[in-house]
Design an enzyme around this catalytic site. Sequence first.
Site, PDB file in Angstrom:
ATOM      1  N   LYS A 151      10.086  -8.521   5.224  1.00  0.00           N
ATOM      2  CA  LYS A 151      11.109  -9.127   6.080  1.00  0.00           C
ATOM      3  C   LYS A 151      11.867 -10.167   5.285  1.00  0.00           C
ATOM      4  O   LYS A 151      11.313 -10.772   4.365  1.00  0.00           O
ATOM      5  CB  LYS A 151      10.450  -9.815   7.278  1.00  0.00           C
ATOM      6  CG  LYS A 151      11.374 -10.028   8.439  1.00  0.00           C
ATOM      7  CD  LYS A 151      11.541  -8.730   9.198  1.00  0.00           C
ATOM      8  CE  LYS A 151      12.147  -8.865  10.545  1.00  0.00           C
ATOM      9  NZ  LYS A 151      11.796  -7.705  11.374  1.00  0.00           N
TER      10      LYS A 151
ATOM     11  N   HIS B  77       0.830  -1.215   0.000  1.00  0.00           N
ATOM     12  CA  HIS B  77       0.000   0.000   0.000  1.00  0.00           C
ATOM     13  C   HIS B  77       0.861   1.261   0.000  1.00  0.00           C
ATOM     14  O   HIS B  77       0.415   2.326  -0.394  1.00  0.00           O
ATOM     15  CB  HIS B  77      -0.973   0.004   1.183  1.00  0.00           C
ATOM     16  CG  HIS B  77      -0.302   0.243   2.505  1.00  0.00           C
ATOM     17  ND1 HIS B  77       0.484  -0.710   3.114  1.00  0.00           N
ATOM     18  CD2 HIS B  77      -0.268   1.326   3.315  1.00  0.00           C
ATOM     19  CE1 HIS B  77       0.958  -0.212   4.250  1.00  0.00           C
ATOM     20  NE2 HIS B  77       0.518   1.017   4.388  1.00  0.00           N
ATOM     21  N   ARG B  78       2.089   1.122   0.462  1.00  0.00           N
ATOM     22  CA  ARG B  78       3.074   2.202   0.359  1.00  0.00           C
ATOM     23  C   ARG B  78       4.381   1.586  -0.087  1.00  0.00           C
ATOM     24  O   ARG B  78       4.716   0.476   0.342  1.00  0.00           O
ATOM     25  CB  ARG B  78       3.291   2.867   1.715  1.00  0.00           C
ATOM     26  CG  ARG B  78       2.096   3.653   2.177  1.00  0.00           C
ATOM     27  CD  ARG B  78       2.511   5.051   2.536  1.00  0.00           C
ATOM     28  NE  ARG B  78       1.354   5.822   2.918  1.00  0.00           N
ATOM     29  CZ  ARG B  78       1.432   7.075   3.339  1.00  0.00           C
ATOM     30  NH1 ARG B  78       2.604   7.658   3.468  1.00  0.00           N
ATOM     31  NH2 ARG B  78       0.349   7.741   3.656  1.00  0.00           N
TER      32      ARG B  78
ATOM     33  N   LYS C 141       3.633  -1.902  12.137  1.00  0.00           N
ATOM     34  CA  LYS C 141       4.612  -1.083  12.854  1.00  0.00           C
ATOM     35  C   LYS C 141       4.837   0.254  12.136  1.00  0.00           C
ATOM     36  O   LYS C 141       4.776   1.321  12.731  1.00  0.00           O
ATOM     37  CB  LYS C 141       5.927  -1.880  12.884  1.00  0.00           C
ATOM     38  CG  LYS C 141       6.941  -1.437  13.886  1.00  0.00           C
ATOM     39  CD  LYS C 141       8.217  -2.250  13.747  1.00  0.00           C
ATOM     40  CE  LYS C 141       8.069  -3.712  14.126  1.00  0.00           C
ATOM     41  NZ  LYS C 141       9.374  -4.399  14.239  1.00  0.00           N
TER      42      LYS C 141
ATOM     43  N   LYS D 253       9.614  -2.379   3.642  1.00  0.00           N
ATOM     44  CA  LYS D 253      10.750  -2.197   4.546  1.00  0.00           C
ATOM     45  C   LYS D 253      10.754  -3.245   5.639  1.00  0.00           C
ATOM     46  O   LYS D 253       9.712  -3.609   6.177  1.00  0.00           O
ATOM     47  CB  LYS D 253      10.614  -0.806   5.191  1.00  0.00           C
ATOM     48  CG  LYS D 253      11.762  -0.378   6.049  1.00  0.00           C
ATOM     49  CD  LYS D 253      12.792   0.381   5.240  1.00  0.00           C
ATOM     50  CE  LYS D 253      14.067   0.596   6.011  1.00  0.00           C
ATOM     51  NZ  LYS D 253      14.879  -0.620   6.152  1.00  0.00           N
TER      52      LYS D 253
HETATM   53  N1  GLU Z   1      14.448  -5.381  12.032  1.00  0.00           N
HETATM   54  C1  GLU Z   1      13.937  -4.209  12.654  1.00  0.00           C
HETATM   55  C2  GLU Z   1      12.478  -4.424  13.054  1.00  0.00           C
HETATM   56  O1  GLU Z   1      12.053  -5.529  13.272  1.00  0.00           O
HETATM   57  C3  GLU Z   1      14.194  -2.942  11.848  1.00  0.00           C
HETATM   58  C4  GLU Z   1      13.610  -2.913  10.476  1.00  0.00           C
HETATM   59  C5  GLU Z   1      14.066  -1.714   9.631  1.00  0.00           C
HETATM   60  O2  GLU Z   1      14.778  -0.862  10.119  1.00  0.00           O
HETATM   61  O3  GLU Z   1      13.674  -1.685   8.467  1.00  0.00           O
HETATM   62  O4  GLU Z   1      11.736  -3.508  13.233  1.00  0.00           O
END
Ligand code: GLU
Length: 472
Positions: free
Chosen positions: A106, A65-66, A94, A70
């Site tokens: 991830k 959606h964006r 998050k 990340k």
């Molecule tokens: N691995 C971290 C998390 O679980 C950071 C992820 C990030 O900085 O993209 O939030």
Amino acid sequence: MSHKQARFYESVLANFDRAAKHSGLPAGLLAQIRECNAVYQMRFPVKMGNSYEVVEAYRVQHSHHRLPTKGGIRFSHLVNQEEVMALASLMTYKCAIVDVPFGGAKGGVKVSPRKYSEDQLEKITRRYTTELIRKNFIGPGVDVPAPDYGTGPREMAWILDTYNQLKNGDIDGLACVTGKPVNHGGIAGRTEATGRGVYYGLRELLSYEDDMAAIGLTAGMKDKTIVIQGLGNVGSYTGTICQKEGGAKIVGISEMEGTIYSKDGIDVEKLIKFRKQTGSILGFPGTETLEVREDWVALECDILIPAALESQITADNADLVKAKIIGEAANGPVTDVAEDMLTAKGIIVVPDMFLNAGGVTVSYFEWLKNLSHMRFGRLEKRFDQNTYANIMDVIEKTTGKKVSNRDKSMIVRGADEVDLVRSGLEETMITAYKEIRDIKKRKKKLSTLREAAFLSALNKIASDYMQLGVFP
Ligand code: GLU
């Protein structure tokens, strides 16, 4: 796959469904948000000495959606597809909670870093990156990895270098990965960011007198007793900062080799040095070692902070918890069933998708820095400093009094990059907590902060989808 791991993704989905019921959003939209959009499962050979090893790895993009998506990359022998899917899903929520404009993703590589030399790890990391490039699963506007369990700035530097070799001329190449070493395009304050965010989040939670009185605690972090599971990146900084800046007392620490306890408090910085020298936390002066390592869960304390892996507090041990607050510094450390048991006992669980969002928040700052091709503070630092100096001069002239040099140097100071990063992180964690708390207070039917955090995320993601015109 162990039973605990299998429960992780189920637990994330169960938590989603529970919160979604209160959202009032259309079922189709909720279904779209819930699922993982793209799962890339790969196997690649890596030559180790005279033989080849086949490495199993993943990258999951949960929500587009964006963009970019990340999330970190995990190196662990326990990695499996469902775990990476669970972790990618958590990244979406998050990012939304802390207003970081990314979708969630991830990565996972099923290797135990301990078993390989630095050269071998470099080979694995570079090959993994090449696979991501081949399938367009990495890039500043596509998908931006970062460190997670078992990886750090060193691995991020290898990823960046591999990307730049293959994508020669990409002017924004530096932004293809975050959590890089500061001299390789990283940002000051990224390494400590998750732990520092945990501190700001807990400090904010503890600042509400009424909320704390309801669970029998006084307001404020000072003198609160804390037990931490895991002395990796997140646990170390959480412990050090809560102790030094918050005045908390760290009474217990658990690691792979065992659990130590001291009712008078453990100096976390000294303990980290001790562990570097001796290879273990056990035997640290002034502490006793628990007979059973797993009994960290049952230690007497105000706040229990699991800062290692998922599924640590489960239906099997939730009854043992004596703490009043559980701060999820790790991703998914409390299962949905365990949370029910804890909530019934009046224990507050501060959810991962809020509490450990400091890492991705500062990753966002790093990504912006890379895209702007300039360090934060470069433009305004001297201007601010000169302005404050002029103000001080005027004050001294008008009052006829001299300000001491010590006070002057505190006031006449422009912000460095690390000051701005910390300030941005503090602001982010405070604002996000206020949003979650407001939702929880407004919607009487919600029983946990996690439901409120999910609702905060769902509303923002839904509005993004509606703006995209995907759902009218
Ligand atoms: N691995 C971290 C998390 O679980 C950071 C992820 C990030 O900085 O993209 O939030």
